[in-house]
Write an enzyme that holds these catalytic residues in place. Sequence first.
Site, short mmCIF file in Angstrom:
data_model
loop_
_atom_site.label_atom_id
_atom_site.label_comp_id
_atom_site.label_asym_id
_atom_site.label_seq_id
_atom_site.Cartn_x
_atom_site.Cartn_y
_atom_site.Cartn_z
N TYR A 142 0.90 -1.13 0.17
CA TYR A 142 -0.26 -0.02 -0.01
C TYR A 142 0.87 1.37 -0.02
O TYR A 142 0.42 2.41 -0.51
CB TYR A 142 -1.05 -0.02 1.30
CG TYR A 142 -1.94 -1.01 0.99
CD1 TYR A 142 -2.23 -1.65 -0.02
CD2 TYR A 142 -2.74 -1.32 2.32
CE1 TYR A 142 -3.27 -2.67 -0.03
CE2 TYR A 142 -3.82 -2.42 2.47
CZ TYR A 142 -4.13 -3.05 1.06
OH TYR A 142 -5.03 -3.95 1.07
N LYS A 192 3.73 -15.37 4.04
CA LYS A 192 4.09 -16.33 2.80
C LYS A 192 5.47 -16.70 2.55
O LYS A 192 5.87 -16.26 1.35
CB LYS A 192 3.03 -15.55 1.76
CG LYS A 192 2.92 -16.40 0.45
CD LYS A 192 1.98 -17.70 0.86
CE LYS A 192 1.80 -18.64 -0.42
NZ LYS A 192 1.10 -19.72 -0.27
N ASP A 224 -2.62 -18.29 2.89
CA ASP A 224 -3.86 -18.93 2.28
C ASP A 224 -4.53 -19.82 3.21
O ASP A 224 -5.51 -20.01 3.33
CB ASP A 224 -3.40 -19.64 1.01
CG ASP A 224 -2.06 -20.22 1.06
OD1 ASP A 224 -1.25 -20.22 2.20
OD2 ASP A 224 -1.66 -21.14 0.21
N ASP A 248 -5.34 -6.70 5.92
CA ASP A 248 -6.65 -5.98 5.39
C ASP A 248 -7.41 -7.07 5.21
O ASP A 248 -8.94 -6.97 5.59
CB ASP A 248 -6.14 -5.19 4.22
CG ASP A 248 -7.27 -4.31 3.70
OD1 ASP A 248 -8.36 -4.41 4.33
OD2 ASP A 248 -7.13 -3.56 2.87
N ASP A 252 -11.10 -8.26 7.54
CA ASP A 252 -12.38 -8.30 7.07
C ASP A 252 -13.04 -9.55 7.26
O ASP A 252 -14.34 -9.79 7.54
CB ASP A 252 -12.31 -7.74 5.69
CG ASP A 252 -12.31 -6.39 5.75
OD1 ASP A 252 -12.45 -5.59 6.77
OD2 ASP A 252 -12.04 -5.85 4.44
#
Length: 357
Positions: A142, A192, A224, A248, A252
């Site tokens: 970001y 990851k 994942d 993020d 959520d």
Amino acid sequence: MKKNICLLPGDGIGPEIIVQGINVLKAVGKKFGHEFLFSEALLGGAAIDATGEPLPAETVRMCREADAVFLAAVGGPKWDNLAPEKRPERGILGIRKELKLFANLRPALLLPELAGACLLRSDIAARGLDLIVVRELTGDVYFGVPRGQEVREGQRVGFNTMLYSEEEVQRIAIVAFETARKRRNKVCSVEKSNVLETSRLWKEVVLETHKQYSDVTLTHMYIDNAAMQLVRDPSQFDVILTGNIFGDILSDEASVITGSLGMLPSASLGASGPGLFEPIHGSAPDIAGQDKANPLATILSAAMLLRLGFNMDTEANAVEKAVRTALADGFRTGDIMENGKTLVGCQEMGEKVLERL
């Protein structure tokens, strides 16, 4: 105790829900002998309409001078066609950066009073859902540079840079471990590292930092798998530590499985200066001005403001207890409505909490 709070009502349902949060803070001040002073600044679409910028310099100044920042909601379809740097959401990213708010704490708690609204299978929900996502907030793709779009060999190409420094990882890891010490002493670091060099550094630094927190159990999980485990068995998680983009997504996901985004608060904190406290839901422009919004996430964000911003645990507990009592007494806004309960609007729900506070 006198404290200054900068209000950012923003867009959509923002002005409606923040009023209920303000009313609760005023009631807390009266009940416990504190003086909360409020100032109001522009952010997001409201700021664009008034000044042409999503984050005016005056808003930055007012936020920096406050003891805490209380944000409601930002954005809406009215501003969807603006250039990316002019969109309302840039105001949120900008104020986080200006205040150096690197840690986002987002709890996901399934209240017994709302067990029927949970989206998980009943046997999974029965195991419990009480976790908090500690998300790094000012790094990753970001904010990494270079970023942009260009033409390469006759084709448009978009690119972003995933970037983390050792210091950035260490400071967010410390927040996660300290948070775990106040909960159930478990941290799951999500990355990851089987693919990404950034994640390999992340894991190395988290392991090094963990040496100072031998009382906290540390585990590791790929993003994942973590996304799958959140819906398979969220009861296994206490504190989830992760980076900006993974956080993020996971925060959520963790919040929506509780049944309603309208119930969940969040806090964004830095090493010093004011923190920023906000509900996690959006501006819901489709119901703005109709007295239909759920103010409880905003009220619970006010509780986080009291606890994490002002070290007022007793006051925060009183607010949270009032919310649960209002729910236990059967009052519901439309997003959490169940058979046999009493439907109320935004203002009335705020009043029900105040009565119980």
